[in-house]
Design a protein around this motif. Structure first.
Motif, short mmCIF file in Angstrom:
data_model
loop_
_atom_site.label_atom_id
_atom_site.label_comp_id
_atom_site.label_asym_id
_atom_site.label_seq_id
_atom_site.Cartn_x
_atom_site.Cartn_y
_atom_site.Cartn_z
N ARG A 18 0.79 -1.33 0.16
CA ARG A 18 -0.01 -0.14 -0.15
C ARG A 18 0.52 0.87 -0.06
O ARG A 18 0.02 2.58 -0.23
CB ARG A 18 -0.89 -0.04 1.17
N MET A 19 2.08 0.83 0.38
CA MET A 19 3.02 1.69 -0.06
C MET A 19 3.14 2.38 -1.13
O MET A 19 3.50 1.76 -2.23
CB MET A 19 4.38 1.93 1.27
N ASP A 20 3.31 4.30 -1.50
CA ASP A 20 4.22 4.14 -2.92
C ASP A 20 5.36 4.29 -2.80
O ASP A 20 5.92 4.08 -2.09
CB ASP A 20 3.40 6.02 -3.05
N LYS A 21 5.76 3.84 -4.28
CA LYS A 21 6.86 3.44 -4.70
C LYS A 21 7.94 4.00 -4.30
O LYS A 21 9.27 4.27 -4.68
CB LYS A 21 6.62 3.52 -6.22
N ALA A 22 7.15 5.67 -5.04
CA ALA A 22 8.20 6.84 -5.22
C ALA A 22 8.80 6.59 -3.57
O ALA A 22 10.31 7.12 -2.74
CB ALA A 22 7.83 8.03 -5.03
N TYR A 23 7.84 6.79 -2.73
CA TYR A 23 8.39 6.89 -0.75
C TYR A 23 8.99 5.60 -0.38
O TYR A 23 10.20 5.94 0.83
CB TYR A 23 6.57 6.47 0.08
N ILE A 24 8.92 4.52 -1.15
CA ILE A 24 9.96 3.54 -0.65
C ILE A 24 10.83 3.52 -1.02
O ILE A 24 12.42 3.44 -0.67
CB ILE A 24 9.70 2.28 -1.34
N GLN A 25 11.53 3.83 -2.82
CA GLN A 25 12.66 4.30 -3.11
C GLN A 25 12.91 5.40 -2.12
O GLN A 25 14.49 5.42 -2.08
CB GLN A 25 12.55 4.55 -4.31
N LYS A 26 13.16 6.37 -1.88
CA LYS A 26 12.92 7.34 -1.30
C LYS A 26 14.14 7.33 -0.06
O LYS A 26 14.97 7.17 0.75
CB LYS A 26 12.26 8.34 -1.16
N HIS A 27 13.22 5.88 0.52
CA HIS A 27 13.51 6.20 2.16
C HIS A 27 14.70 4.90 2.11
O HIS A 27 15.20 4.46 3.26
CB HIS A 27 12.65 5.61 2.92
N LEU A 28 14.73 4.21 0.63
CA LEU A 28 15.69 2.86 0.96
C LEU A 28 16.97 3.56 0.93
O LEU A 28 18.12 2.83 0.88
CB LEU A 28 15.14 2.10 -0.62
N LYS A 29 16.93 4.72 0.25
CA LYS A 29 18.77 5.51 -0.15
C LYS A 29 19.37 5.88 1.37
O LYS A 29 20.05 5.59 1.06
CB LYS A 29 18.22 6.50 -0.65
N ALA A 30 18.30 5.35 2.32
CA ALA A 30 19.25 5.41 3.42
C ALA A 30 19.85 3.76 4.51
O ALA A 30 19.96 4.19 5.13
CB ALA A 30 18.03 7.10 4.21
N ILE A 31 18.92 3.12 3.98
CA ILE A 31 19.10 1.91 4.33
C ILE A 31 20.14 0.87 3.97
O ILE A 31 19.85 0.98 2.78
CB ILE A 31 17.46 1.14 4.35
N THR A 32 20.44 0.49 4.00
CA THR A 32 21.46 -0.62 3.73
C THR A 32 21.00 -2.74 4.58
O THR A 32 21.31 -2.42 5.37
CB THR A 32 22.74 -0.50 4.73
N GLY A 33 20.71 -3.02 3.70
CA GLY A 33 20.54 -4.83 4.15
C GLY A 33 21.68 -5.46 4.47
O GLY A 33 22.41 -5.09 4.28
N PHE A 34 21.25 -6.43 5.18
CA PHE A 34 22.48 -6.79 5.42
C PHE A 34 22.29 -8.57 5.54
O PHE A 34 20.58 -9.00 5.88
CB PHE A 34 23.41 -6.86 6.80
N GLU A 35 23.22 -10.00 5.48
CA GLU A 35 23.04 -11.15 5.99
C GLU A 35 23.93 -11.39 6.61
O GLU A 35 24.93 -11.04 6.27
CB GLU A 35 23.24 -11.92 4.84
#
Length: 204
Positions: free
Chosen positions: A140-157
């Motif tokens: 339900r989240m806006d795709k632009a909103y998701i992409q904007k916030h992904l720039k500040a996040i790093t996933g890890f394994e």
């Protein structure tokens, strides 16, 4: 760790179950001068003999830089804990203690690409928000909103290389002491103490 034989278990499923249930961990690394730590939600994935921990962190942080430079990390899983007063023992003139459960998982961290991080965020959100009914569902989240916030996040394994644990629940005490401890903890208004009581009752 304070590892004594009667505070450990040979049941690996019990250890993994604890890790699956206690998903908010303290993740510790080293920046070359001091330890660095952050508290993060993770997902434990078991594939045969392999254990992986999946999560995400904020990118522009001291711990993210440390994990990038030195991939050896420690994840600390913590469960309910409670103070145990010796005043309720058969012989009260002795040391009081603390009951608790913890798992420490050492491993090698790999920071993920933006595409992989996207999937981590999606999976984590879908775990806690029903994709079909929640107004905060990932889809339900806006795709632009998701992409904007992904720039500040790093996933890890994290590929886990060693798992240690302490499940300290007064196993070294008499049956009478254990019963007294459970009764005392059940009377408190503390949620964690009552959880410890329930855990102890399963082994009485």
């Amino acid at each position: 760790m304070y590892k004594l034989p009667y505070f450990t278990t040979d049941n690996q499923d019990e250890i993994l179950d604890f890790m699956h249930k206690n998903t908010f961990v303290t993740l510790v690394g080293f920046d070359g001068e001091f330890p660095v730590a952050t508290q993060v939600p993770i997902k434990t994935i078991v594939e045969g003999e392999t254990i992986k921990l999946i999560g995400h962190i904020m990118t522009k942080t001291n711990h993210c830089k440390a994990f990038e430079q030195r991939p050896n990390v420690l994840a600390i899983f913590t469960g309910a804990h409670a103070y145990i007063s010796a005043s309720i023992y058969e012989q009260p003139a002795s040391a009081s203690t603390w009951n608790y459960k913890t798992v420490q998982a050492k491993g090698i961290i790999r920071l993920l690409s933006s595409e992989e991080t996207y999937q981590v965020i999606k999976d984590l959100t879908n775990k806690y928000e029903d994709p079909e009914t929640s107004p905060a569902a990932f889809n339900r989240m806006d795709k632009a909103y998701i992409q904007k916030h992904l720039k500040a996040i790093t996933g890890f394994e994290i590929l886990v290389t060693q798992v240690d644990h302490v499940f300290k629940m007064s196993q070294n005490h008499s049956a009478k002491n254990k019963k007294s401890i459970v009764e005392h903890l059940e009377k408190t208004g503390d949620v964690l103490s009552q959880e410890v009581a329930e855990d102890m009752k399963r082994n009485l």
